[in-house]
Design a protein around this motif. Structure first.
Motif: not given
Length: 466
Positions: A145-165
């Protein structure tokens, strides 16, 4: 923003101690030229980019230090977007240190600072700051689970959401700034109703992200589960069963557990931190009272509370004792009715479960025998369902970084001020100021606005060689 050093940096990238292989990384303008000085087998300055070559590393006296492989990366097709070389040697500490001595004796080469390779990757535009932080989380991940969270952020899903806002806010901010340029003409370029709708939508997203931090951080570090209840209800036995280890001393003497006992286990890719606590009761024993006080501390901070009681006919007493715990409204809890193997009316235990659960707003309730490991598998399943249900509440993107949380909270404060200003007829210059501050905070998350101190703080927590 921190200037990119022109030095070529070198570091051992694999853990200390003997191993099958050890890797040394170089990055910088002269990385390939320096590596070629000591590498014999191919001319590294003339090979194609992203190729691997077999050869020998020789010292200044011509003595062979090791046979190795050299992987050559040419800018910008490398992790740092600089010329880079990775030398894969045998994993002897002596060999690695001898190779490092050769490299660091070369003009223009120095030892890399902690996290400097990743810092250069960020400064050279390989990824944004939140993705760079995810690299550290990925290295530190210990379960799926911690690996999946880190990979999701590394792929930019969180960054993309912040930029859209941010992009949505910037459009309205520009219209408000335009109004300021025409202040004397009393014109409105930004539709106030649309701006209020936009602020409400963005606040909904940023608030959900901020609220996800407790769960996201728990997934990363391990879901804390406090096992609480009166003395002699089987809490320590249950801990041993959940850990599949004799971690806690089991005794029929009340007050055996004086301090919290904690250990971790991974179920279905999710890490749990189980905490066995001192039994809750009135006592004159000073040491035991200290343990009970710690029990209440763990009770207040745990993500999940397992309340352990005994199967008995008087389920109203069970309900009363549970309510006395004062479990927080947003805190998940499971009620365990233990020692079902000693209950005279075991056939009625299901009815008791239903009665307790109903009286406590359908709080999950399960009768078990920890001693005989009866239905303990169902408890594990309940724990997994509880965590996964909470994750569905927040969606795929979870905040796991306290820096991100602080930025989101400050952005929310400015967005709320802007929305209040709209209700109160505040002029466009003050509205624009609030939006600019919110944008600033969102930009800090992805590193589009950063300071040297911030970057030094983030990357100093990385290991040398990454």
């Amino acid at each position: 923003m921190t200037a990119i050093s022109q030095d070529t940096i070198a570091a051992i990238a694999t853990p200390s101690g003997p191993g099958a292989i050890g890797v040394i990384r170089l990055s910088g303008n002269i990385a390939i030229k320096v590596a070629d000085t000591f590498f014999f087998g191919a001319n590294l300055t003339k090979v194609e980019a992203n190729t691997v070559h077999y050869g020998k590393i020789k010292g200044g006296d011509g003595q062979i230090i090791d046979e190795c492989m050299a992987t050559v990366f040419k800018a910008p097709r490398s992790y740092t977007k600089e010329n880079s070389v990775e030398i894969s040697c045998h994993g002897s500490s002596f060999i690695l240190q001898e190779v490092m001595k050769l490299l660091l004796a070369s003009d223009g080469v120095r030892m890399a600072d902690p996290g400097e390779f990743t810092q250069r990757a960020y400064l050279n535009g390989q990824f944004d700051l939140s993705q760079a932080e995810a690299v550290g989380d990925l290295i530190a991940s210990t379960h799926a689970s911690s690996h999946a969270l880190a990979m999701s952020q590394l792929r930019g899903s969180f960054s993309k959401m912040i930029r859209e806002l941010r992009d949505q806010l910037i459009e309205f901010a520009s219209l408000l700034e335009l109004e300021n340029d025409f202040g004397e003409e009393d014109v409105e370029f930004a539709n106030r109703d649309q701006l209020k709708t936009l602020l409400t939508t963005i606040l909904s997203s940023t608030t959900q992200l901020a609220n996800s931090y407790d769960h996201g951080n728990a997934i990363k570090e391990g879901i804390s589960v406090a096992i609480v209840g009166s003395p002699n209800v089987g809490k320590s036995t249950l801990l041993n069963v959940l850990l599949n280890d004799e971690k806690a001393i089991v005794s029929n003497i009340p007050g055996t557990t004086r301090d919290a006992i904690e250990d971790t286990v991974v179920y279905d890719g999710i890490k749990f931190r189980f905490i066995d606590t001192a039994g809750l009761r009135e006592t004159e024993d000073t040491i035991e009272n200290l343990g009970i006080e710690r029990t209440r501390q763990h009770l207040s901070t745990a993500q999940v509370v397992i309340y352990v009681d005994l199967v008995e006919e008087d389920f109203n007493s069970i309900v009363k004792r549970y309510k006395e715990l004062n479990v927080r409204p947003n805190q998940d809890s499971i009620i365990i009715l233990n020692k079902a193997d000693t209950f005279d009316h075991a056939c009625h235990s299901y009815d008791i479960e239903e009665s307790v659960s109903t009286l406590l707003n359908r709080t999950p309730t399960l009768s078990i025998s920890a001693k005989e490991r009866r239905h303990t598998d169902k408890l594990i399943q309940l724990l997994l369902e509880t965590v996964k249900k909470k994750q569905q509440l927040y969606g795929d993107i979870l905040v796991t970084n306290i820096r991100h949380l602080n930025c989101l909270r400050q952005a929310n404060e400015s967005l709320n001020q802007c929305r209040d200003g709209l209700d109160n007829g505040v002029t466009s210059d003050f509205l624009a100021m609030d939006i600019r501050h919110a944008n600033h905070q969102l930009s800090e998350i992805v590193g589009e606005i950063s300071t040297d101190n911030l970057l030094d703080s983030i990357f100093s927590n990385f290991c040398i060689g990454k």
